[in-house]
Design an enzyme around this catalytic site. Structure first.
Site, PDB file in Angstrom:
ATOM      1  N   LYS A 161      -6.181  -2.789   2.539  1.00 30.84           N
ATOM      2  CA  LYS A 161      -5.728  -2.017   3.808  1.00 30.84           C
ATOM      3  C   LYS A 161      -6.830  -1.531   4.659  1.00 30.84           C
ATOM      4  CE  LYS A 161      -1.033  -1.908   1.484  1.00 30.84           C
ATOM      5  NZ  LYS A 161       0.395  -0.909   1.213  1.00 30.84           N
ATOM      6  N   GLN A 174       0.815   4.595  -0.993  1.00 27.02           N
ATOM      7  CA  GLN A 174       1.444   3.709  -1.884  1.00 27.02           C
ATOM      8  C   GLN A 174       1.914   3.649  -2.901  1.00 27.02           C
ATOM      9  OE1 GLN A 174      -0.811   0.270  -1.071  1.00 27.02           O
ATOM     10  NE2 GLN A 174       0.472   0.000  -2.997  1.00 27.02           N
ATOM     11  N   ASP A 199       5.266   1.977   7.278  1.00 23.34           N
ATOM     12  CA  ASP A 199       5.617   1.557   5.968  1.00 23.34           C
ATOM     13  C   ASP A 199       6.876   0.596   6.245  1.00 23.34           C
ATOM     14  OD1 ASP A 199       4.201  -0.092   3.770  1.00 23.34           O
ATOM     15  OD2 ASP A 199       3.894   1.900   3.231  1.00 23.34           O
TER      16      ASP A 199
END
Ligand code: NDP
Length: 305
Positions: free
Chosen positions: A52, A96, A119
């Site tokens: 990422k 994460q 997200d």
């Protein structure tokens, strides 16, 4: 016999869009910035996070990588989230998952500013998706919708079956397909007669975490099959069940002792379907590309451009 459904062109289109939008924002003095938070040493998470951060660099998006020890408390992580929420230079925050057991995952997700929640897991964004309002929505299902729009002439009226009902893939996937006017069925572990239910689908989205679950008898002739699953196979018996001797996957297994395999029995599905996405090299590319789009979208909305 169907074809492999290439995800790369859609992923490249999304990345190009993010790159161009980043350049346009920079010309206005706004530099999109993603903060990525990793707690602990989970090897898969470390790979995801570094991909990422690397992709941000390739597109000209700024990134900050916050690495915290495995014994971090919920309070310490909440304090970092509050700091990032209050930082006007940060447009996207990604924590994460999975987090270590001692951390209250839902408290962390709920603490992220919904307008920086790249997200798309915050309850406010879940609600916005359900209500059809603008928001930030989960990257994997968003990427899959873009793939379907690029691959199928008319989505409206198609019967889509989503196998799996998780909060991060199955449920948002179903909402997004509804938004495209598909007729949507959601299957899960208690669904009766799965082959009959799935066998009605024009579009199948498999997001289960069970290797090869969607076998040929679950697939209608001419269906489009998107395989979100990523499973590691390390046992020879599992690999020989799904892969022919001499195939590329079998050779890879003999060499490395492991392969990645999806939730779809690829060879069987390909016999019936029009298109099937591969694993690896399929949906994963779309997920990261849409993360970049979400980050730039967050920056654009903040700047009101
Ligand atoms: P979860 O474990 O959160 O959810 C799995 C879902 O599958 C559950 O809803 C479960 O049903 C359902 N399920 C389990 N067994 C069956 C069965 N026999 N028949 C029908 N449904 C079943 O998984 P995720 O949604 O997080 O992930 C799914 C897969 O996608 C994983 O392999 C994951 O690694 C992969 N993934 C890939 C991404 C990518 O970028 N390519 C991104 C995210 C995930 P129930 O609710 O009844 O228990």
């Amino acid at each position: 016999m169907g074809d492999k459904m290439a995800c790369k062109p859609t992923a490249e289109r999304l990345l190009n869009q993010a790159r161009q939008d980043t350049e346009a924002l920079k010309a206005k003095g706004i530099h999109p910035h993603l903060a990525v938070v990793l707690v602990g040493e989970n090897p898969a998470s470390q790979v995801y996070v570094s991909n990422k951060v690397k992709t941000c660099g390739e597109l000209g998006i700024a990134s900050t990588f916050e690495k915290l020890p495995a014994d971090t408390t919920t309070e310490a992580l909440l304090a970092l989230i509050q700091k990032l929420n209050g930082d006007d230079g940060v447009h996207g925050i990604l924590v994460q998952l999975p987090l270590p057991e001692q951390i209250d995952e839902s408290a962390i997700i709920s603490a992220i500013d919904p307008d920086k929640d790249v997200d798309g897991f915050h309850p406010v964004n879940v609600g916005r998706l359900s209500l059809g309002e603008p928001g930030l929505f989960p990257c994997t299902p968003m990427g899959v919708i873009e793939l379907l729009k690029d691959s199928i002439d008319v989505l409206k009226g198609k019967h889509a079956v989503v196998v799996g009902r998780s909060n991060i893939v199955g449920k948002p996937m179903a909402q997004l397909l509804l938004k495209e006017h598909c007729t949507v069925t959601i299957m899960h572990s208690r669904t009766q007669n799965p082959a009959d239910v799935c066998g009605q689908a024009d579009i199948i989205i498999a997001a289960v975490g069970v290797p090869g679950l969607v076998s040929g008898d679950w697939v209608k002739e001419g269906a489009v099959v998107v395989d979100v699953g990523i499973n590691e196979l390390t046992k020879e018996a599992d690999v020989t069940r799904f892969c022919k001797e001499g195939s590329r996957k079998m050779k890879a297994f003999r060499k490395k002792g492991r392969i990645l395999y999806g939730d779809v029995f690829y060879d069987e599905a390909l016999e019936k379907a029009a298109l099937v996405t591969p694993v690896p090299g399929g949906v994963g590319k779309l997920t990261i590309a849409h993360l970049m789009v979400n980050c730039v979208t967050a920056a654009k909305r903040k700047a009101d451009v």
